[in-house]
Design an enzyme around this catalytic site. Structure first.
Site, PDB file in Angstrom:
ATOM      1  N   ASP A   1       0.853  -1.188   0.000  1.00 48.41           N
ATOM      2  CA  ASP A   1       0.000   0.000   0.000  1.00 48.41           C
ATOM      3  C   ASP A   1       0.890   1.240   0.000  1.00 48.41           C
ATOM      4  O   ASP A   1       1.673   1.447   0.935  1.00 48.41           O
ATOM      5  CB  ASP A   1      -0.898  -0.032   1.249  1.00 48.41           C
ATOM      6  CG  ASP A   1      -1.820   1.174   1.308  1.00 48.41           C
ATOM      7  OD1 ASP A   1      -2.462   1.468   0.289  1.00 48.41           O
ATOM      8  OD2 ASP A   1      -1.884   1.835   2.357  1.00 48.41           O
TER       9      ASP A   1
ATOM     10  N   THR B   1      -3.242   5.428  -4.014  1.00 48.49           N
ATOM     11  CA  THR B   1      -2.122   6.140  -3.388  1.00 48.49           C
ATOM     12  C   THR B   1      -0.811   5.919  -4.155  1.00 48.49           C
ATOM     13  O   THR B   1      -0.019   6.844  -4.277  1.00 48.49           O
ATOM     14  CB  THR B   1      -1.934   5.667  -1.932  1.00 48.49           C
ATOM     15  OG1 THR B   1      -1.913   4.253  -1.907  1.00 48.49           O
ATOM     16  CG2 THR B   1      -3.063   6.155  -1.055  1.00 48.49           C
ATOM     17  N   THR B   2      -0.623   4.699  -4.674  1.00 47.10           N
ATOM     18  CA  THR B   2       0.595   4.429  -5.442  1.00 47.10           C
ATOM     19  C   THR B   2       0.514   5.115  -6.803  1.00 47.10           C
ATOM     20  O   THR B   2       1.473   5.752  -7.241  1.00 47.10           O
ATOM     21  CB  THR B   2       0.784   2.903  -5.631  1.00 47.10           C
ATOM     22  OG1 THR B   2       0.687   2.286  -4.354  1.00 47.10           O
ATOM     23  CG2 THR B   2       2.121   2.585  -6.244  1.00 47.10           C
TER      24      THR B   2
ATOM     25  N   ASP C   1      -9.148  -0.149   2.170  1.00 52.30           N
ATOM     26  CA  ASP C   1      -9.122   0.533   0.866  1.00 52.30           C
ATOM     27  C   ASP C   1     -10.399   0.224   0.080  1.00 52.30           C
ATOM     28  O   ASP C   1     -11.024   1.118  -0.484  1.00 52.30           O
ATOM     29  CB  ASP C   1      -7.898   0.092   0.047  1.00 52.30           C
ATOM     30  CG  ASP C   1      -6.608   0.756   0.543  1.00 52.30           C
ATOM     31  OD1 ASP C   1      -6.695   1.479   1.549  1.00 52.30           O
ATOM     32  OD2 ASP C   1      -5.545   0.549  -0.057  1.00 52.30           O
TER      33      ASP C   1
END
Length: 535
Positions: A66, A99-100, A392
């Site tokens: 994550d 997020t990545t 998530d």
């Protein structure tokens, strides 16, 4: 005089540092690109994991892919890298996923900007081109989005596809059907409120991931007091945050001199009377269950047992807050006015066994949408990562229920946006066109990295995907289970429009902000003064 004016003048304090123009820009680019390179191997369904070793006493081990978790855990000194770390935290708080992607896209934009600045194109020209490109890409994404909120069956299918797509890049990928159904059921219970506080996640070691389940009620990982009822129906609950441990002498900072042990017994008796009076005041509320944030010592526990009241102690603060929310009660600290206290209600409280542990189960709570997800797994690291993955998925689903539009995943949306930006660049005269082309190139890097991480030939796959989009096959993306280009609509690889839009806007804003920098001024470090008064 002329020689004097040529001498460098230092206006900063001794120890302060300044980086100017090219040096500052290069330092920003290097820091941001390094952060992008750190997390980009975790992108996509075949991304790799990172092990984060804590520097504390125990040296906690976290295994995760994550982006936000990785970036939160690393200490960063570079200011531009800090901007990207903060951006990924905002992405995590705002929509929960992507997020990545957002970090990698921002880093790729800055990689392209570095090449353009080397060609002597001014940063403001690049920013101007990027802004137009972002606007066009955003409109293309909005046009490509589909909304099935009017058709409950298709919307349910959309939610399941989104949950599967989100979980496919996480640890839970092998059990994604099981967990996607579990996450959708939990979010659908919220009835559109999107209040994820009502979904409680409990992690219990043992069993396998597939033993995880959704419990329609509320579970509290605590014990019921000795000799107290273990099962209650039609419960009235008083939730409190008060000291119930005064059956021992506790007169802080004072000394008591007595001439006999009988006097000590008198003080103890006075303390006991005080505690008995407090318990009586609590019982006047007409309750049959008392839950306290703090400890309940033996004497009050015995008094509650005699009155046939279930007393639960040391329910941690998060547990008490959530209990108050789901049972419809309020947390109280004083008990003089029972008529003003709002009690919690539930139909049944009983003890249940999970693995080898006993938990307290509340069913028929006032907040009907409350539920508990029980996660099982072999190690603590697996449980922690499963919780992050599920969090998530729950965040994305809660966002999708509010904003029901969806787009296709697997690099399809990125290629779609890159195509319209390239078309815009071809129509635009001047240097801005070069900046737009670089924006499209950065967008195309996302499917390239997804393919690279899976061990496929990214150049071939992305070229095929680009050709498919040129032929207006706008639903085509990368099928990573077979290493080919496929139709995302048929494969059910769907993502939330909200997540994709946030990735595009956050990444372009952060890259633009870093690109504007032409000076980095660091304050002088604080001097260490020897401590002459050690404690």
């Amino acid at each position: 005089m002329a020689s004097l004016s040529m001498a460098p003048v230092n206006i900063f304090k001794h120890g302060a540092d300044e980086e100017k123009a090219e040096t500052a820009r290069l330092s920003s680019f290097v820091g941001a690109i390094a952060i992008g390179d750190l997390v980009k191997s975790t992108l996509g369904p075949k991304g790799m994991d990172k092990i984060l070793l804590g520097g504390g006493k125990g040296g906690t081990v976290t295994v995760t892919n994550d982006g936000a978790t990785i970036l939160k855990a690393i200490g960063v000194d570079n200011p531009a890298a800090k901007v990207l770390v903060d951006m990924s935290k905002v992405q995590d708080d705002e929509v929960g996923d992507g997020t990545t992607s957002v970090t990698v896209l921002a880093a790729e934009l800055l990689r392209e900007a570095e090449l353009l600045i080397a060609k002597k194109i001014h940063p403001q020209t690049i920013i101007s081109g990027w802004r137009k490109a972002t606007q066009t890409a955003r409109e293309a994404l909005r046009e490509a989005a589909v909304d099935h909120s009017n058709d409950p069956t298709r919307f349910q299918e959309d939610l399941l596809n989104i949950a599967r797509t989100t979980l496919s890049s996480k640890l839970l990928t092998h059990h994604k059907d099981h967990f996607a159904q579990l996450a959708v059921n939990a979010v659908m219970r919220l009835k559109g409120s999107g209040n994820l506080e009502a979904i409680h996640v409990i992690k219990k070691l043992g069993g396998s991931l597939t033993d995880s389940y959704l419990d329609e009620g509320f579970l509290l990982d605590k014990k019921i007091g000795v000799n107290q009822p273990k099962r209650l129906e039609n419960v009235k609950i008083l939730i409190a945050n008060t000291g119930m441990d005064t059956d021992k002498i506790k007169i802080f900072g004072s000394r008591v001199r007595v001439d006999s042990t009988a006097k000590v017994a008198e003080i103890e008796l006075a303390e006991k009377e005080k505690m008995k009076e407090k318990v009586d005041r609590i019982l006047k509320h007409g309750i049959n269950c008392f839950i306290n944030r703090q400890l309940i010592y033996n004497y009050p526990e015995q008094l509650f047992a005699q009155a046939g009241v279930m007393a639960i102690e040391h329910a941690d603060f998060a547990g008490v807050e959530r209990l108050a929310l789901v049972t419809g009660g309020e947390i109280t600290s004083t008990f003089d006015h029972p008529e003003m206290v709002k009690l919690g209600h539930c139909k049944l409280i009983e003890e249940v066994m999970i693995g080898e542990d006993t938990l307290i189960h509340f069913s028929g709570v006032a907040m009907g949408e409350a539920c508990t997800v029980v996660l099982r797994g072999a190690t603590q690291q697996i449980l922690d990562e499963a919780e992050r993955s599920l969090h998530d998925a729950l965040c994305v689903l809660a966002q999708t229920v509010k904003e029901p539009r969806t787009v296709y995943g697997g690099g399809c949306s990125e290629m779609l946006m890159a195509k319209v930006v390239t078309d815009l660049a071809n129509r635009t005269p001047g240097k801005e066109a070069v900046a737009m082309e670089s924006f499209a190139k950065a967008l195309r890097m996302l499917p390239t990295i997804i393919a690279d991480n899976a061990g496929y030939d990214s150049a071939d796959l992305v070229a095929q995907l680009r050709a498919a989009h040129q032929e207006n096959k706008t639903t085509f993306g990368l099928n990573m289970s077979e290493g080919t280009v496929g139709n995302m609509a048929e494969l059910g690889i769907t993502e939330s429009f909200q997540v994709k839009r946030q990735v595009l806007l956050s990444a372009s804003e952060a890259a633009e902000m870093i690109l504007r920098v032409d000076n980095i001024i660091k304050a002088a470090p604080r001097k260490r003064v020897p401590d002459h008064h050690p404690c």
